[in-house]
Scaffold this motif. Structure first.
Motif, PDB file in Angstrom:
ATOM      1  N   LYS A 181     -54.454  68.859 -24.063  1.00  0.00           N
ATOM      2  CA  LYS A 181     -53.960  67.595 -24.612  1.00  0.00           C
ATOM      3  C   LYS A 181     -54.193  66.509 -23.569  1.00  0.00           C
ATOM      4  O   LYS A 181     -53.557  66.506 -22.520  1.00  0.00           O
ATOM      5  N   LEU A 182     -55.134  65.627 -23.872  1.00  0.00           N
ATOM      6  CA  LEU A 182     -55.590  64.650 -22.879  1.00  0.00           C
ATOM      7  C   LEU A 182     -55.206  63.227 -23.250  1.00  0.00           C
ATOM      8  O   LEU A 182     -55.314  62.828 -24.402  1.00  0.00           O
ATOM      9  N   SER A 183     -54.793  62.469 -22.251  1.00  0.00           N
ATOM     10  CA  SER A 183     -54.618  61.023 -22.391  1.00  0.00           C
ATOM     11  C   SER A 183     -54.942  60.417 -21.034  1.00  0.00           C
ATOM     12  O   SER A 183     -55.145  61.135 -20.052  1.00  0.00           O
ATOM     13  N   THR A 184     -54.994  59.122 -20.959  1.00  0.00           N
ATOM     14  CA  THR A 184     -55.394  58.462 -19.717  1.00  0.00           C
ATOM     15  C   THR A 184     -54.454  58.775 -18.560  1.00  0.00           C
ATOM     16  O   THR A 184     -54.891  59.065 -17.437  1.00  0.00           O
ATOM     17  N   LYS A 185     -53.137  58.771 -18.830  1.00  0.00           N
ATOM     18  CA  LYS A 185     -52.163  58.903 -17.749  1.00  0.00           C
ATOM     19  C   LYS A 185     -51.504  60.278 -17.646  1.00  0.00           C
ATOM     20  O   LYS A 185     -50.797  60.555 -16.684  1.00  0.00           O
ATOM     21  N   LYS A 186     -51.729  61.110 -18.654  1.00  0.00           N
ATOM     22  CA  LYS A 186     -51.060  62.411 -18.665  1.00  0.00           C
ATOM     23  C   LYS A 186     -51.949  63.447 -19.338  1.00  0.00           C
ATOM     24  O   LYS A 186     -52.524  63.187 -20.384  1.00  0.00           O
ATOM     25  N   VAL A 187     -52.068  64.620 -18.716  1.00  0.00           N
ATOM     26  CA  VAL A 187     -52.831  65.701 -19.346  1.00  0.00           C
ATOM     27  C   VAL A 187     -52.015  66.979 -19.314  1.00  0.00           C
ATOM     28  O   VAL A 187     -51.378  67.314 -18.316  1.00  0.00           O
ATOM     29  N   GLN A 188     -52.028  67.691 -20.433  1.00  0.00           N
ATOM     30  CA  GLN A 188     -51.463  69.039 -20.523  1.00  0.00           C
ATOM     31  C   GLN A 188     -52.651  69.944 -20.806  1.00  0.00           C
ATOM     32  O   GLN A 188     -53.248  69.873 -21.877  1.00  0.00           O
ATOM     33  N   ILE A 189     -52.985  70.751 -19.828  1.00  0.00           N
ATOM     34  CA  ILE A 189     -54.253  71.480 -19.928  1.00  0.00           C
ATOM     35  C   ILE A 189     -54.063  72.992 -19.849  1.00  0.00           C
ATOM     36  O   ILE A 189     -53.011  73.496 -19.458  1.00  0.00           O
ATOM     37  N   SER A 190     -55.111  73.689 -20.230  1.00  0.00           N
ATOM     38  CA  SER A 190     -55.094  75.146 -20.244  1.00  0.00           C
ATOM     39  C   SER A 190     -54.799  75.710 -18.853  1.00  0.00           C
ATOM     40  O   SER A 190     -55.238  75.171 -17.834  1.00  0.00           O
ATOM     41  N   SER A 191     -54.078  76.826 -18.843  1.00  0.00           N
ATOM     42  CA  SER A 191     -53.780  77.502 -17.577  1.00  0.00           C
ATOM     43  C   SER A 191     -55.039  77.986 -16.877  1.00  0.00           C
ATOM     44  O   SER A 191     -55.014  78.272 -15.675  1.00  0.00           O
ATOM     45  N   ILE A 192     -56.145  78.074 -17.609  1.00  0.00           N
ATOM     46  CA  ILE A 192     -57.424  78.460 -16.992  1.00  0.00           C
ATOM     47  C   ILE A 192     -57.768  77.523 -15.840  1.00  0.00           C
ATOM     48  O   ILE A 192     -58.294  77.940 -14.808  1.00  0.00           O
ATOM     49  N   PHE A 193     -57.441  76.231 -16.014  1.00  0.00           N
ATOM     50  CA  PHE A 193     -57.746  75.251 -14.959  1.00  0.00           C
ATOM     51  C   PHE A 193     -56.833  75.410 -13.751  1.00  0.00           C
ATOM     52  O   PHE A 193     -57.127  74.878 -12.673  1.00  0.00           O
TER      53      PHE A 193
END
Length: 236
Positions: A181-193
């Motif tokens: 889930k991406l936005s300019t100021k906040k990202v919720q990303i996969s645990s893979i990263f």
């Protein structure tokens, strides 16, 4: 004469690689949707064809003369074929995490036979692909048969398509709102990263890597958090 014989052997070997990869490709086209959902029930009924490809893997050792792309395609295909084989062996099941043999998880079971040698899935991923054929995009190539995994591509990798297909899969993964889930100021990303951060930060930050593929421009100061991983089976 010697050069002619070598040329003939090379052509025959290439022909065999292409023919066997085509078998695996046909199976993926038939039983994996464009969204990466696998019809394991139907796949199980056609398991003999998968065994044909696995038989080829058992007899084939990647040559030092192969290009890195050819080796990469071969080992990713091997990883995915054997993962599918393991799922089919234990099917039906709810998660790959349910598979245990002698206390070992799916990734640590020594059942992968390539070129007459036995490997674990972990060895292929970490010792061969990540160490000797390093490319962060392999993380969208090898598939863990689970909901939060990057989708399983419904095509086999080849020397000629592996770079383009991995790029395509990475772009799709990064922009998949079910997985990141991406936005300019906040990202919720996969645990893979998070798990493989060292791979994604060789040439910059995680955000730098994401921005190579993201449709949304992410600020270098964006707040990062990691999503809970869904280990449910990637099946119908």
């Amino acid at each position: 004469m010697k050069k002619i014989i070598i040329a003939i052997v090379t052509i025959l070997t290439l022909s065999q690689v292409n023919a066997q990869t085509s078998v695996f490709n046909d199976l993926l086209q038939k039983y994996v949707s464009n969204e990466g959902v696998v019809d394991y029930t139907s796949f199980k009924a056609d398991e003999a064809k998968l065994d044909t490809f696995i038989s080829y893997l058992q007899k084939t050792t990647p040559s030092s003369s192969w290009s890195d792309n050819k080796k990469k395609a071969f080992w990713i295909n091997a990883y995915n074929a054997y993962t599918i084989k393991l799922i089919l062996k234990n099917y039906p099941l709810k998660s790959i995490l349910d598979i245990k043999e002698k206390g070992k998880t799916a990734w640590k079971i020594p059942f992968v036979n390539v070129g007459g040698k036995t490997y674990t899935l972990d060895h292929i991923e970490h010792e061969i692909l990540r160490k000797t054929l390093f490319d962060p995009k392999i993380h969208v190539g090898v598939n863990c048969a689970s909901g939060s995994c990057p989708k399983l591509g419904n095509m086999a990798f080849t020397e000629s398509n592996v770079e383009a297909e991995l790029t395509k899969l990475m772009k799709a993964f990064v922009n998949d709102t079910n997985r990141n889930k991406l936005s300019t100021k906040k990202v919720q990303i996969s645990s893979i990263f998070d798990w493989f951060k060292e791979d994604f930060t060789k040439n910059g930050s995680v955000v730098d890597y994401l921005n190579k593929y993201a449709d949304t421009e992410i600020s270098p100061k964006a707040r990062i958090s990691y999503l809970k991983y869904d280990w449910s089976l990637n099946g119908k």
